[in-house]
Design an enzyme around this catalytic site. Structure first.
Site, PDB file in Angstrom:
ATOM      1  N   ASP A   1     -11.691 -36.300   2.482  1.00 47.23           N
ATOM      2  CA  ASP A   1     -10.222 -36.948   1.720  1.00 47.23           C
ATOM      3  C   ASP A   1      -9.523 -37.475   2.788  1.00 47.23           C
ATOM      4  O   ASP A   1      -8.678 -38.233   2.746  1.00 47.23           O
ATOM      5  CB  ASP A   1      -9.491 -35.873   0.963  1.00 47.23           C
ATOM      6  CG  ASP A   1     -10.177 -35.314  -0.516  1.00 47.23           C
ATOM      7  OD1 ASP A   1     -11.051 -36.007  -0.802  1.00 47.23           O
ATOM      8  OD2 ASP A   1      -9.962 -34.096  -0.734  1.00 47.23           O
TER       9      ASP A   1
ATOM     10  N   ASP B 179     -12.497 -28.182  -1.853  1.00 45.96           N
ATOM     11  CA  ASP B 179     -11.358 -28.444  -0.701  1.00 45.96           C
ATOM     12  C   ASP B 179     -11.016 -27.293  -0.241  1.00 45.96           C
ATOM     13  O   ASP B 179     -11.165 -26.012  -0.803  1.00 45.96           O
ATOM     14  CB  ASP B 179     -10.315 -28.980  -1.770  1.00 45.96           C
ATOM     15  CG  ASP B 179     -10.287 -30.441  -2.167  1.00 45.96           C
ATOM     16  OD1 ASP B 179     -11.075 -31.006  -1.499  1.00 45.96           O
ATOM     17  OD2 ASP B 179     -10.009 -30.673  -3.295  1.00 45.96           O
TER      18      ASP B 179
END
Length: 164
Positions: free
Chosen positions: A138, A120
């Site tokens: 995401d 991330d």
């Protein structure tokens, strides 16, 4: 162009964008490094997510994480492939929704199989409050989920007009 080809190109494009952006972050950042992009709002921060959405179950036993983050998502991806295929000639919005969710799920699954965690890096915050870091995959899942809600709302409205 045939709709299934357009959806497939979208899926591949999202997966490639996700993996390329994650690769760039991993090659230019050390774990935990952060660069301010917009002061007080947005940073690029290299984070490793061993859990699920928003880090859920990150501290769970490895067996539990394997089932939750490897086996179940593979089955979900197979189901999403079937949904994309069955909606290829129907209304376009469900096909787009399932394609977005599938692409995001595959993007994150690649990380889980390759590294045991998801990379991330998109870090939004306001003062000292940080939204959990996320990535392109995401984002695709979130947009797909939002559009799924919109589609359900529109179908509900359509059903109300039909019944009236």
């Amino acid at each position: 162009m045939n709709r299934i080809w357009a959806l497939s190109l979208g899926i591949v494009g999202i997966i490639l964008t996700d993996q390329i952006t994650k690769g760039v972050i991993q090659s230019h950042f050390s774990y935990g490094d952060s660069v301010v992009v917009i002061d007080g709002l947005f940073n690029l921060t290299y984070v490793r997510n061993t859990g699920g959405a928003f880090g859920l179950f990150a501290m769970a036993d490895s067996y539990v994480r394997s089932v939750l983050f490897l086996i179940f998502p593979v089955l979900a991806c197979l189901w999403l492939v079937w949904l994309v295929w069955t909606h290829r000639k129907k209304e376009i919005l469900p096909g787009i929704v399932y394609s977005l969710i599938l692409a995001g799920a595959v993007g994150n699954l690649i990380d889980r199989f390759a590294y045991g965690y998801v990379v991330d890096f998109l870090d939004f915050h306001w003062k000292n409050s940080h939204f959990p870091a996320f990535n392109v995959a995401d984002s695709a899942i979130s947009v797909g989920a939002f559009l799924l809600i919109v589609d359900a709302f529109l179908q509900g409205k359509k059903g109300q007009k039909t019944n009236a």
